[in-house]
Design an enzyme around this catalytic site. Structure first.
Site, PDB file in Angstrom:
ATOM      1  N   ASP A   1       0.846  -1.203   0.000  1.00 29.29           N
ATOM      2  CA  ASP A   1       0.000   0.000   0.000  1.00 29.29           C
ATOM      3  C   ASP A   1       0.879   1.250   0.000  1.00 29.29           C
ATOM      4  O   ASP A   1       2.024   1.208   0.453  1.00 29.29           O
ATOM      5  CB  ASP A   1      -0.860   0.048   1.279  1.00 29.29           C
ATOM      6  CG  ASP A   1      -1.999  -0.967   1.265  1.00 29.29           C
ATOM      7  OD1 ASP A   1      -2.308  -1.514   0.198  1.00 29.29           O
ATOM      8  OD2 ASP A   1      -2.574  -1.201   2.348  1.00 29.29           O
TER       9      ASP A   1
ATOM     10  N   ARG B   1      -1.487  -0.357  -8.477  1.00 27.98           N
ATOM     11  CA  ARG B   1      -2.902  -0.098  -8.132  1.00 27.98           C
ATOM     12  C   ARG B   1      -3.028   1.428  -8.097  1.00 27.98           C
ATOM     13  O   ARG B   1      -2.298   2.090  -7.348  1.00 27.98           O
ATOM     14  CB  ARG B   1      -3.233  -0.661  -6.755  1.00 27.98           C
ATOM     15  CG  ARG B   1      -4.603  -0.196  -6.229  1.00 27.98           C
ATOM     16  CD  ARG B   1      -4.731  -0.286  -4.714  1.00 27.98           C
ATOM     17  NE  ARG B   1      -4.683  -1.635  -4.212  1.00 27.98           N
ATOM     18  CZ  ARG B   1      -4.274  -1.941  -2.972  1.00 27.98           C
ATOM     19  NH1 ARG B   1      -3.880  -0.999  -2.147  1.00 27.98           N
ATOM     20  NH2 ARG B   1      -4.239  -3.193  -2.577  1.00 27.98           N
TER      21      ARG B   1
HETATM   22  C1  LIG Z   1      -8.721  -1.356  -3.151  1.00 29.91           C
HETATM   23  C2  LIG Z   1      -8.323  -0.005  -2.626  1.00 29.91           C
HETATM   24  C3  LIG Z   1      -7.075   0.145  -2.043  1.00 29.91           C
HETATM   25  C4  LIG Z   1      -6.672   1.405  -1.587  1.00 29.91           C
HETATM   26  N1  LIG Z   1      -5.375   1.574  -1.150  1.00 29.91           N
HETATM   27  C5  LIG Z   1      -4.946   2.841  -0.852  1.00 29.91           C
HETATM   28  C6  LIG Z   1      -3.578   3.102  -0.571  1.00 29.91           C
HETATM   29  O1  LIG Z   1      -2.720   2.204  -0.576  1.00 29.91           O
HETATM   30  N2  LIG Z   1      -3.206   4.387  -0.293  1.00 29.91           N
HETATM   31  C7  LIG Z   1      -4.109   5.432  -0.304  1.00 29.91           C
HETATM   32  O2  LIG Z   1      -3.729   6.579  -0.074  1.00 29.91           O
HETATM   33  N3  LIG Z   1      -5.432   5.185  -0.540  1.00 29.91           N
HETATM   34  C8  LIG Z   1      -5.857   3.940  -0.827  1.00 29.91           C
HETATM   35  N4  LIG Z   1      -7.191   3.735  -1.118  1.00 29.91           N
HETATM   36  C9  LIG Z   1      -8.192   4.805  -0.850  1.00 29.91           C
HETATM   37  C10 LIG Z   1      -8.318   5.795  -1.996  1.00 29.91           C
HETATM   38  O3  LIG Z   1      -7.186   6.620  -2.041  1.00 29.91           O
HETATM   39  C11 LIG Z   1      -9.576   6.676  -1.837  1.00 29.91           C
HETATM   40  O4  LIG Z   1      -9.462   7.414  -0.663  1.00 29.91           O
HETATM   41  C12 LIG Z   1     -10.888   5.913  -1.799  1.00 29.91           C
HETATM   42  O5  LIG Z   1     -10.882   4.857  -2.705  1.00 29.91           O
HETATM   43  C13 LIG Z   1     -12.092   6.830  -2.131  1.00 29.91           C
HETATM   44  O6  LIG Z   1     -11.955   7.354  -3.411  1.00 29.91           O
HETATM   45  P1  LIG Z   1     -12.811   6.906  -4.692  1.00 29.91           P
HETATM   46  O7  LIG Z   1     -11.807   6.607  -5.756  1.00 29.91           O
HETATM   47  O8  LIG Z   1     -13.728   5.824  -4.384  1.00 29.91           O
HETATM   48  O9  LIG Z   1     -13.523   8.226  -5.170  1.00 29.91           O
HETATM   49  P2  LIG Z   1     -14.470   9.272  -4.426  1.00 29.91           P
HETATM   50  O10 LIG Z   1     -14.636  10.393  -5.396  1.00 29.91           O
HETATM   51  O11 LIG Z   1     -13.954   9.584  -3.065  1.00 29.91           O
HETATM   52  O12 LIG Z   1     -15.815   8.479  -4.256  1.00 29.91           O
HETATM   53  C14 LIG Z   1     -16.624   8.071  -5.359  1.00 29.91           C
HETATM   54  C15 LIG Z   1     -17.895   7.441  -4.793  1.00 29.91           C
HETATM   55  O13 LIG Z   1     -17.566   6.244  -4.083  1.00 29.91           O
HETATM   56  C16 LIG Z   1     -18.346   6.120  -2.904  1.00 29.91           C
HETATM   57  N5  LIG Z   1     -17.459   6.179  -1.719  1.00 29.91           N
HETATM   58  C17 LIG Z   1     -16.145   6.486  -1.721  1.00 29.91           C
HETATM   59  N6  LIG Z   1     -15.643   6.400  -0.475  1.00 29.91           N
HETATM   60  C18 LIG Z   1     -16.665   6.052   0.327  1.00 29.91           C
HETATM   61  C19 LIG Z   1     -16.780   5.817   1.735  1.00 29.91           C
HETATM   62  N7  LIG Z   1     -15.722   5.913   2.543  1.00 29.91           N
HETATM   63  N8  LIG Z   1     -17.986   5.477   2.238  1.00 29.91           N
HETATM   64  C20 LIG Z   1     -19.054   5.339   1.407  1.00 29.91           C
HETATM   65  N9  LIG Z   1     -19.006   5.548   0.062  1.00 29.91           N
HETATM   66  C21 LIG Z   1     -17.822   5.905  -0.467  1.00 29.91           C
HETATM   67  C22 LIG Z   1     -19.323   7.253  -2.933  1.00 29.91           C
HETATM   68  O14 LIG Z   1     -20.472   6.789  -3.598  1.00 29.91           O
HETATM   69  C23 LIG Z   1     -18.614   8.298  -3.757  1.00 29.91           C
HETATM   70  O15 LIG Z   1     -19.490   9.189  -4.380  1.00 29.91           O
HETATM   71  C24 LIG Z   1      -7.590   2.496  -1.627  1.00 29.91           C
HETATM   72  C25 LIG Z   1      -8.834   2.327  -2.209  1.00 29.91           C
HETATM   73  C26 LIG Z   1      -9.207   1.112  -2.730  1.00 29.91           C
HETATM   74  C27 LIG Z   1     -10.538   0.987  -3.396  1.00 29.91           C
END
Ligand SMILES: Cc1cc2nc3c(=O)[nH]c(=O)nc-3n(C[C@H](O)[C@H](O)[C@H](O)COP(=O)(O)OP(=O)(O)OC[C@H]3O[C@@H](n4cnc5c(N)ncnc54)[C@H](O)[C@@H]3O)c2cc1C
Length: 304
Positions: free
Chosen positions: A131, A181
């Protein structure tokens, strides 16, 4: 709002309140598979029965002693062995954090823990994703990974579209053939290193996704953003890329409907399944992503 939640979450009084309050329990359970590996494996099996893939995450970060780093290593190795014993290595891998492997103590410690974990993963034909944490760790994480990757190919890492530096980091990783990723980024970063506006983060995400898909490497597009997912599917289709030449990834407890819909369309979807009792930092990042989660709790508080 996101910045405010992340800042408040650092206060000890807020942490104590969140840990003790019953109001948060339901939400914690939504995002965390359980306290034990056994519970996480049960959840994983339910997901794989639905055609989903899994990456298991033992919650914890920023270890402060060598003993803790070695304990984390033993836990990771135990996870890999348990996955192998159940015969699910083809669908279930693990995600780890270098600060959990002792990165705050030294690069050498984190690297040696990572190498031992990768060797056990290789014995079982498995893969370990590292990560990405806050921007202070990006250089060291990439340097360690690049060095380790010369002899151990069963690893990959994460890049964050909110960082200005990421296009260059992506080229570096594509050059060596490492799997990436792509995420938007979950930490509180200053404007000197990261985009603040969602619009900019999303635009960078789309550009990076296109570059990744054209690289011929099996990468992961990790987002719940339907607009970006739709764009990814269209771009892949237009460029004649097979649906199994990349995977989508999402977090446990978020957009299950979308996860299953993508599987039904023939895409590979991996769910990130966290477990363990050190859930607080992970949980607060999930709250900060969706202030509606916090507002819901505050409303319940005032009603009580
Ligand atoms: C498999 C995976 C691994 C990850 N690993 C890392 C990492 O190593 N380092 C790092 O910095 N970040 C990591 N993240 C987190 C990432 O950086 C984002 O903070 C997170 O994925 C929310 O962003 P989004 O792309 O879904 O978009 P957003 O624009 O935040 O969300 C899009 C839509 O998704 C839904 N959604 C998003 N988050 C939530 C929530 N918490 N609760 C409910 N609904 C939600 C909502 O419907 C929202 O409108 C990871 C995410 C995933 C999916």
């Amino acid at each position: 709002m996101r910045a405010l939640i992340l800042k408040l979450a650092h206060l000890r009084a807020v942490e104590n309140f969140v840990r003790r309050s019953r109001l948060f329990r339901g939400l914690v359970r939504r995002f965390i598979a359980g306290d034990t590996l056994e519970e996480a494996l049960r959840v994983s099996e339910e997901l794989t029965q639905k055609g989903l893939l899994v990456t298991l995450d033992n919650l914890g970060e920023n270890t402060t002693s060598e003993a803790e780093a070695h304990a984390a290593k033993d836990t990771y190795i135990g996870m890999l062995r348990a996955i192998a014993k159940r015969g699910i290595a083809s669908s279930t891998n693990i995600s780890i954090k270098l600060t959990q492997c002792g990165l705050d103590l030294s690069d050498e410690l984190a690297r040696s823990v990572l190498e031992e974990v990768l060797d056990v993963a290789a014995e079982h034909g498995n893969f370990v994703r590292v990560d990405m944490e806050s921007s202070a760790y990006v250089d060291r994480t990439l340097d360690i990974l690049e060095a380790v990757f010369q002899t151990r190919k069963n690893t990959g890492t994460v890049l964050q579209s909110y960082l200005y530096r990421t296009p260059d980091d992506l080229e570096r990783l594509i050059r060596i053939g490492m799997r990436v990723r792509l995420v938007k980024g979950a930490y509180l970063e200053p404007p000197s290193v990261a985009y603040r506006r969602k619009r900019d983060v999303d635009r960078a995400y789309i550009q990076l996704t296109e570059r990744m898909l054209q690289s011929g490497i099996y990468h992961a597009i990790a987002t719940h953003d339907e607009r970006i997912i739709r764009h990814t599917k269209d771009f892949a289709e237009r460029n004649g890329l097979a649906r199994d030449s990349f995977e989508f990834q999402m977090l446990y407890g978020i957009r299950r409907d979308l996860q299953e819909a993508l599987v039904a369309e023939g895409y590979r979807v991996r769910v990130y399944v966290p477990f363990g009792d050190r859930w607080y930092p992970y949980f607060t990042r999930r709250l900060a992503e969706r202030p509606a989660n916090v507002l819901f709790i505050l409303k319940a508080l005032f009603r009580a």
